[in-house]
Write a protein that holds these residues in place. Structure first.
Motif, PDB file in Angstrom:
ATOM      1  N   LEU A  28      -8.255  -1.058   0.861  1.00  0.00           N
ATOM      2  CA  LEU A  28      -7.088  -0.194   1.034  1.00  0.00           C
ATOM      3  C   LEU A  28      -6.058  -0.913   1.891  1.00  0.00           C
ATOM      4  CD1 LEU A  28      -5.542   2.581   1.069  1.00  0.00           C
ATOM      5  CD2 LEU A  28      -6.847   3.092   3.154  1.00  0.00           C
ATOM      6  N   LEU A  30      -2.587   0.275   3.300  1.00  0.00           N
ATOM      7  CA  LEU A  30      -1.666   1.403   3.429  1.00  0.00           C
ATOM      8  C   LEU A  30      -0.562   1.032   4.403  1.00  0.00           C
ATOM      9  CD1 LEU A  30      -2.660   5.143   3.797  1.00  0.00           C
ATOM     10  CD2 LEU A  30      -0.781   4.179   5.103  1.00  0.00           C
ATOM     11  N   TYR A  46     -10.831  10.400   7.181  1.00  0.00           N
ATOM     12  CA  TYR A  46     -11.206  10.937   5.873  1.00  0.00           C
ATOM     13  C   TYR A  46     -12.718  11.089   5.795  1.00  0.00           C
ATOM     14  CZ  TYR A  46     -11.922   5.929   4.713  1.00  0.00           C
ATOM     15  OH  TYR A  46     -12.320   4.612   4.705  1.00  0.00           O
ATOM     16  N   ILE A  98      -6.056   9.023  -0.649  1.00  0.00           N
ATOM     17  CA  ILE A  98      -6.029   7.559  -0.590  1.00  0.00           C
ATOM     18  C   ILE A  98      -7.070   6.984  -1.545  1.00  0.00           C
ATOM     19  CG2 ILE A  98      -5.157   7.469   1.769  1.00  0.00           C
ATOM     20  CD1 ILE A  98      -8.025   6.900   2.700  1.00  0.00           C
ATOM     21  N   LEU A 103      -0.877   1.109  -1.066  1.00  0.00           N
ATOM     22  CA  LEU A 103      -0.238   2.417  -0.955  1.00  0.00           C
ATOM     23  C   LEU A 103       0.881   2.344   0.075  1.00  0.00           C
ATOM     24  CD1 LEU A 103      -3.046   3.087  -2.208  1.00  0.00           C
ATOM     25  CD2 LEU A 103      -2.987   5.240  -0.942  1.00  0.00           C
ATOM     26  N   VAL A 117       4.170   9.658  -0.751  1.00  0.00           N
ATOM     27  CA  VAL A 117       3.128   8.663  -0.991  1.00  0.00           C
ATOM     28  C   VAL A 117       3.324   8.028  -2.359  1.00  0.00           C
ATOM     29  CG1 VAL A 117       0.645   8.253  -1.146  1.00  0.00           C
ATOM     30  CG2 VAL A 117       1.527  10.009   0.413  1.00  0.00           C
ATOM     31  N   SER A 120      -0.897   5.929  -5.144  1.00  0.00           N
ATOM     32  CA  SER A 120      -2.147   6.669  -5.248  1.00  0.00           C
ATOM     33  C   SER A 120      -2.086   7.597  -6.454  1.00  0.00           C
ATOM     34  CB  SER A 120      -2.404   7.493  -3.978  1.00  0.00           C
ATOM     35  OG  SER A 120      -3.448   8.428  -4.182  1.00  0.00           O
ATOM     36  N   GLN A 123      -2.951  11.140  -5.411  1.00  0.00           N
ATOM     37  CA  GLN A 123      -1.841  11.836  -4.768  1.00  0.00           C
ATOM     38  C   GLN A 123      -0.817  12.297  -5.807  1.00  0.00           C
ATOM     39  OE1 GLN A 123      -1.563  12.646  -1.425  1.00  0.00           O
ATOM     40  NE2 GLN A 123       0.148  13.899  -2.167  1.00  0.00           N
TER      41      GLN A 123
END
Length: 384
Positions: A28, A30, A46, A98, A103, A117, A120, A123
């Motif tokens: 990931l 982000l 998360y 996520i 992202l 966002v 994703s 999302q």
């Protein structure tokens, strides 16, 4: 979505290969932007599966922040927050989905809870649902804002019915979304908030239809727990047993009332519909008590026992059995401070108040009833 290779194996492999420059498939990355919080720590949290949680932190610099970490699961419902999560007055939350890949998230400090966002797919799926739901929520809020404290009782009642109608419409849209997406982690994330109004058969049908890979992650445990609780209180099943201390200091269990029909009423002092139902419950008690009906009230007021006792006397319901639900909560620890070990409401799958169960003389569940259906059932049992 297929499960990505386990992140540890990818990292170990990379360390063994000199010059390995590529990132693991489940990495990931982000990148976020935010103004007004320069130098502050922003946290990412998360749930991997059920109670297994991940928390990461980074500092905001030049209005930007970055999280670079392996994803333990294909997709997760996450929260970005700033401040102390134990102090609701000094914490800001932004929810998002996520997944591995690149992202970006832009947080508007004036609307912190709704970040923008990109990157994703989960999302994007959630955003598509919210595009339909947001106008309903906005209309309900507008109705609430239009009703002043000086509004007539009739006007308040009208707007209350309108709000309930639109709230039911929103739930219907969410339910259709969940039913139509058995392979969607996003759909699963809505299910714990919808299952309180579902029958056992309806919830089981939706859960059984979900793809096996979806059932491995997130808060699926709460759905399984909800199913188990609903199964316990199906008509004909033995009523879950409990023992608690009454408002007068005596110990009592539901088994002590075997040989009687018991109306088990879950309520709270702060629940207006609960207290409005008491005059009718008192009428039923007066009518059928001599024929074998008892009323056993379980209150969601563990944090305010004195208020609970005052309301029992104020509402004139002293003739009923009264206990607290048994939820212990160390509020300094937030939701982690909740102890449901002796929680009677959990035993009976209580998601809304008031909820009334009828238990027969043998200690078995007759069913869950609202006023008119309860009247008819008691008339069937006891006669006029």
């Amino acid at each position: 979505m297929k499960t990505k290779p386990f992140w540890m194996a990818a990292l170990v492999g990379c360390t063994m290969m000199v010059g390995c420059a590529s990132q693991p498939d489940n990495q990931l990355k982000l990148d976020g932007t935010i103004n007004g919080y320069e130098g502050e720590w922003i946290h990412l949290a998360y749930t991997v599966r059920d109670t297994v949680q991940v928390t990461d932190s980074t500092r905001i610099a030049d209005g930007a922040f970055r999280f670079l970490r392996p994803m333990e699961v294909p997709v997760a419902q996450a929260t970005l927050y700033i401040g102390n999560p134990m102090d609701y007055r000094n914490v800001k939350y932004a929810g998002l989905f996520i997944e591995s890949g690149e992202l970006t998230v832009a947080i508007d400090t004036a609307n912190f809870s709704k970040p923008e966002v990109t990157g994703s797919a989960a999302q994007a799926e959630s955003d598509s649902l919210n595009t339909v739901l947001d106008p309903l929520y906005a209309y309900v809020q507008a109705m609430r804002d239009s009703v002043s404290g000086n509004a007539s009782a009739e006007r308040k009642a009208y707007f209350q019915k309108q709000q309930e109608m639109y709230a039911d419409s929103a739930k219907g849209i969410q339910l259709s979304f969940v039913k139509s997406r058995p392979h969607s982690f996003v759909a699963l994330s809505y299910l714990p908030f919808l299952m309180g109004n579902m029958t056992y058969d309806e919830l089981k049908s939706i859960y059984d239809n979900m793809a096996p890979e979806v059932k491995q992650y997130g808060n699926v445990g709460s759905v399984r727990d909800g199913l188990a609780a609903l199964e316990r209180v199906q008509p004909g099943r033995p009523a879950p047993l409990f023992r608690a201390v009454t408002w007068k200091g005596d110990s009592i269990g539901i088994a002590d009332l075997k040989g009687k029909y018991v109306l088990l009423d879950f309520w709270a002092t702060w629940c207006v519909p609960c207290r409005k139902s008491f005059p009718h419950v008192k009428e039923l008690y007066k009518k059928y008590h001599a024929k074998g009906l008892e009323v056993f009230c379980v209150a969601d007021d563990d944090s305010k026992p004195d208020t609970w006792k005052e309301v029992i006397e104020k509402d004139g319901i002293q003739d009923f059995y009264h206990v607290l639900r048994g939820l212990k909560w160390d509020r300094s620890k937030g939701v982690d401070g909740m102890d449901h070990t002796n929680d009677i409401s959990d035993l009976y799958a209580i998601h809304y108040l008031p909820t009334k169960y009828l238990i027969d003389k043998d200690g078995n569940i007759v069913g869950k009833f609202e006023d008119e259906a309860l009247d008819a059932k008691l008339k069937e049992i006891f006669g006029n």
